[in-house]
Design an enzyme around this catalytic site. Structure first.
Site, PDB file in Angstrom:
ATOM      1  N   HIS A   1      -3.264  -0.405  -5.674  1.00 26.69           N
ATOM      2  CA  HIS A   1      -3.385   0.718  -6.624  1.00 26.69           C
ATOM      3  C   HIS A   1      -4.698   1.474  -6.412  1.00 26.69           C
ATOM      4  O   HIS A   1      -5.687   1.221  -7.120  1.00 26.69           O
ATOM      5  CB  HIS A   1      -3.284   0.206  -8.067  1.00 26.69           C
ATOM      6  CG  HIS A   1      -1.885  -0.131  -8.461  1.00 26.69           C
ATOM      7  ND1 HIS A   1      -1.049   0.753  -9.111  1.00 26.69           N
ATOM      8  CD2 HIS A   1      -1.157  -1.239  -8.231  1.00 26.69           C
ATOM      9  CE1 HIS A   1       0.129   0.191  -9.295  1.00 26.69           C
ATOM     10  NE2 HIS A   1       0.104  -1.027  -8.771  1.00 26.69           N
TER      11      HIS A   1
ATOM     12  N   GLU B   1      -5.403   4.371  -7.331  1.00 26.66           N
ATOM     13  CA  GLU B   1      -5.718   5.307  -8.428  1.00 26.66           C
ATOM     14  C   GLU B   1      -6.788   4.727  -9.366  1.00 26.66           C
ATOM     15  O   GLU B   1      -7.431   5.480 -10.099  1.00 26.66           O
ATOM     16  CB  GLU B   1      -4.446   5.691  -9.202  1.00 26.66           C
ATOM     17  CG  GLU B   1      -3.870   4.631 -10.128  1.00 26.66           C
ATOM     18  CD  GLU B   1      -2.918   3.646  -9.440  1.00 26.66           C
ATOM     19  OE1 GLU B   1      -3.047   3.435  -8.212  1.00 26.66           O
ATOM     20  OE2 GLU B   1      -2.059   3.065 -10.135  1.00 26.66           O
TER      21      GLU B   1
ATOM     22  N   CYS C   1       2.344   1.299  -4.603  1.00 26.92           N
ATOM     23  CA  CYS C   1       2.996   0.123  -5.179  1.00 26.92           C
ATOM     24  C   CYS C   1       4.525   0.292  -5.218  1.00 26.92           C
ATOM     25  O   CYS C   1       5.166   0.206  -4.187  1.00 26.92           O
ATOM     26  CB  CYS C   1       2.410  -0.214  -6.542  1.00 26.92           C
ATOM     27  SG  CYS C   1       2.755  -1.908  -7.021  1.00 26.92           S
TER      28      CYS C   1
END
Ligand SMILES: N[C@@H](CCC(=O)NCCCC(=O)O)C(=O)O
Length: 259
Positions: free
Chosen positions: A221, A223, A113
């Site tokens: 994202h 994660e 990002c």
């Protein structure tokens, strides 16, 4: 062998709305520890406290994380306007030279990002302050309501270049991803290869052409739910392998090998 150390670039936050601190989401630490199988080390990214050389010595790889404040437009030759929002000049002062040094040396990094945007700016590209204002573009910003899982739910497809590193890594030419950003790549740096785009044309996946090491970076994202998500898991696993190679021999693990 010790686990490779991955420096997770921290953001500056107000603690209890009172005093500044450095931090990152536990999703980043979890993804690095459990999926990349490296030791997560949160970095207080400020040139007042450390040099790029010290960081490169201390860490085997870097996670350039997401972050609300935008890269300062002076870094790509434009003047700041209200549309550019808030900045984090301390983070810019570490991440941009660190990315250039990692590219040159072959030390691995994964950009997410804001980190994805930093890779483009560090390599000579520019950003658009509000991509939803561009013709045909969708709103990629984080939903203002909902649980964490709802806000990080998959919201658009990303199509990868056939045969490119992302398509090979994911074993798919199209995946669905989340999206939580207002800015986006306007012009890609001369060595930036856009290897994946959203259905509205927004650049979503990149790598640095002819870089000796791992440089895969994404606008979404990964994660979130990294251990279980079939798009996130290969990205963190490949990054972990690159960091292990670096830790073992202090030599690069090329992007094409990783895929
Ligand atoms: N500011 C940039 C990047 C957006 C981004 O990284 N969002 C995640 C925020 C996570 C956090 O607050 O730590 C943009 O808006 O494009």
């Amino acid at each position: 062998m010790r686990r490779p150390v991955v420096g997770i670039i921290g953001n500056t936050y107000m603690i209890a709305d009172t005093y500044p601190g450095h931090g990152t989401s536990t999703m980043n630490s979890e993804a690095i520890a459990r999926v990349a199988e490296c030791m997560p080390l949160i970095i207080p990214a400020d040139p007042l406290y450390m040099t790029v050389d010290e960081l490169m010595e201390a860490c085997d790889g870097f996670l350039f994380t997401g972050g609300r404040p935008n890269v300062h437009p002076e870094e790509y030759g434009e003047e700041a306007t209200e549309a550019h929002g808030t900045f984090d000049r301390a983070r810019d002062g570490i991440t941009l030279p660190l990315i250039r040094a990692c590219v040159e040396r072959g030390q691995p990094f994964l950009g997410i990002c804001r980190g994805f945007q930093e890779v483009n700016v560090a390599m000579g590209g520019s950003l658009h302050p509000e991509i939803r204002e561009l013709p045909g573009r969708k709103n990629h910003r984080m939903p203002t309501e909902g649980s964490l899982d709802e806000r990080f739910s998959r919201r658009h497809p990303v199509t990868f270049t056939a045969g490119g590193p992302f398509a090979r890594l994911m074993c798919a030419e199209e995946v669905q991803t989340n999206t939580l950003h207002g800015q986006g790549i306007q012009t890609a740096g001369p060595r930036i290869v856009i290897d994946g785009t959203a259905d509205d044309g927004t650049p979503e996946a990149l790598y640095v052409r002819d870089a000796p090491g791992f440089t895969l970076s994404v606008q979404w994202h990964p994660e979130h739910n990294a251990a279980a998500d079939p798009v996130s898991r290969p990205l963190f696993t490949a990054f972990g392998a690159a960091a292990r190679d670096w830790a073992g021999a202090r030599r690069p693990h090329p992007v094409l090998k990783s895929a």
